[in-house]
Motif scaffolding. Structure first.
Motif, short mmCIF file in Angstrom:
data_model
loop_
_atom_site.label_atom_id
_atom_site.label_comp_id
_atom_site.label_asym_id
_atom_site.label_seq_id
_atom_site.Cartn_x
_atom_site.Cartn_y
_atom_site.Cartn_z
N ALA A 62 -3.63 1.65 -0.96
CA ALA A 62 -4.49 2.56 -0.13
C ALA A 62 -6.01 2.05 0.32
N ALA A 63 -6.37 1.12 -0.07
CA ALA A 63 -7.57 0.29 0.43
C ALA A 63 -7.40 -0.40 1.29
N GLY A 64 -6.07 -0.61 1.92
CA GLY A 64 -5.56 -1.54 2.81
C GLY A 64 -5.87 -2.85 2.57
N ARG A 65 -5.83 -3.43 1.18
CA ARG A 65 -5.96 -4.81 0.85
C ARG A 65 -4.75 -5.33 0.69
N LEU A 66 -3.63 -4.56 0.54
CA LEU A 66 -2.08 -5.19 0.73
C LEU A 66 -1.41 -4.44 1.76
N HIS A 67 -0.70 -5.17 2.40
CA HIS A 67 0.13 -4.43 3.54
C HIS A 67 1.31 -3.83 3.06
N LEU A 68 2.02 -4.51 2.03
CA LEU A 68 3.20 -4.06 1.19
C LEU A 68 3.31 -4.19 -0.29
N GLY A 69 3.71 -3.35 -0.94
CA GLY A 69 3.53 -3.39 -2.29
C GLY A 69 4.61 -2.88 -3.28
N GLN A 85 -0.38 10.27 3.29
CA GLN A 85 -1.21 9.86 4.22
C GLN A 85 -1.74 8.20 4.30
N LYS A 86 -1.57 7.73 3.10
CA LYS A 86 -2.20 6.39 2.75
C LYS A 86 -1.04 5.28 2.57
N VAL A 87 0.20 5.65 2.17
CA VAL A 87 1.31 4.70 2.09
C VAL A 87 2.79 5.36 2.66
N GLU A 88 3.43 4.44 2.80
CA GLU A 88 4.80 4.91 3.68
C GLU A 88 5.93 4.14 2.60
#
Length: 230
Positions: A62-69, A85-88
């Motif tokens: 959510a913070a954008g510090r990871l691209h994928l998880g 709205q924060k992850v797909e």
């Protein structure tokens, strides 16, 4: 810059995640000692492996510090307000399946549905002068579920471990928790309500909607997702 991939840092979830990526041509491995949270990626360039607890990965996405998880659906839905709205979600990985359920004492023979639970909660408050306690660590999901089911006169009490034992220990009257086989529930003389679960969860690969991407990162991300077939 590089694409940062967050993966659970230990246990069966980490091993199964490594297996899933390996079967698709991307080899993940842990480097250093068991106490070092560092890893390596082979089979695709420009990707850094970040080892975290499954519970930390939603926040980092959510913070954008990871691209994928990779983490459980339950953790994404519980920890992130307006999660979509924060992850797909990119791919369900086919392991780590568990249901978030509501369970009551097996001796409550007349309580099998949410309507029954609502009636029991009202009767409990009338008899004891306080609201029926439901132990859980999934406050957001359970509160929304019970609201939609019309259940009132209850209170959620926090439980971060051994939730199934709270009824026996007299710190709650019912529970809401993740279960895969139901064996622990039965061992503690609990039964699951005959309703759809609060949530059906499994390990899932998510993409951050807010992570910054340079032109080169976009190409790496596209190549990785194509390799994985997601």
């Amino acid at each position: 810059m590089s694409i940062k991939l967050g993966v659970p840092s230990k246990g069966r979830l980490m091993e199964k995640t490594f297996d899933w990526f390996g079967a698709r041509g991307v080899r993940l491995s842990r480097t250093g000692s068991e106490r070092e949270y560092s890893g390596a990626v082979e089979g695709v360039g420009g990707v850094d492996l970040v080892l975290l607890s499954a519970g930390e990965i939603p926040r980092e996405l959510a913070a954008g510090r990871l691209h994928l998880g990779v983490t459980g659906t339950d953790l994404i839905h519980e920890k992130l307000v307006q999660w979509d709205q924060k992850v797909e979600p990119l791919a369900e990985l086919g392991f780590g399946q568990a249901d978030l359920i509501v369970a009551v004492p097996a001796c409550w023979v007349d309580v099998t549905t949410l309507d029954d639970l609502d009636a029991a909660a009202a009767a409990f408050r009338a008899a004891h002068g306080f609201r029926m306690r439901i132990a859980t660590k999934y406050h957001r999901l359970v509160r929304d579920y019970l609201r939609r089911g019309g259940v009132a006169d209850y209170q959620l009490v926090d439980s971060q471990g051994a939730t199934e034992g709270t009824v026996k220990n007299l710190t709650a009257e019912a529970i809401a928790d993740i279960t895969s086989t139901g064996e622990t529930l039965r061992a503690n003389h609990l039964k699951v309500l005959e309703e759809e679960p609060v949530l059906r969860s499994q390990a899932t690969l998510f993409r951050s909607r807010g992570a910054r991407l340079e032109d080169g990162d976009r190409q790496v991300l596209r190549g990785l997702t194509e390799t994985l077939g997601v």
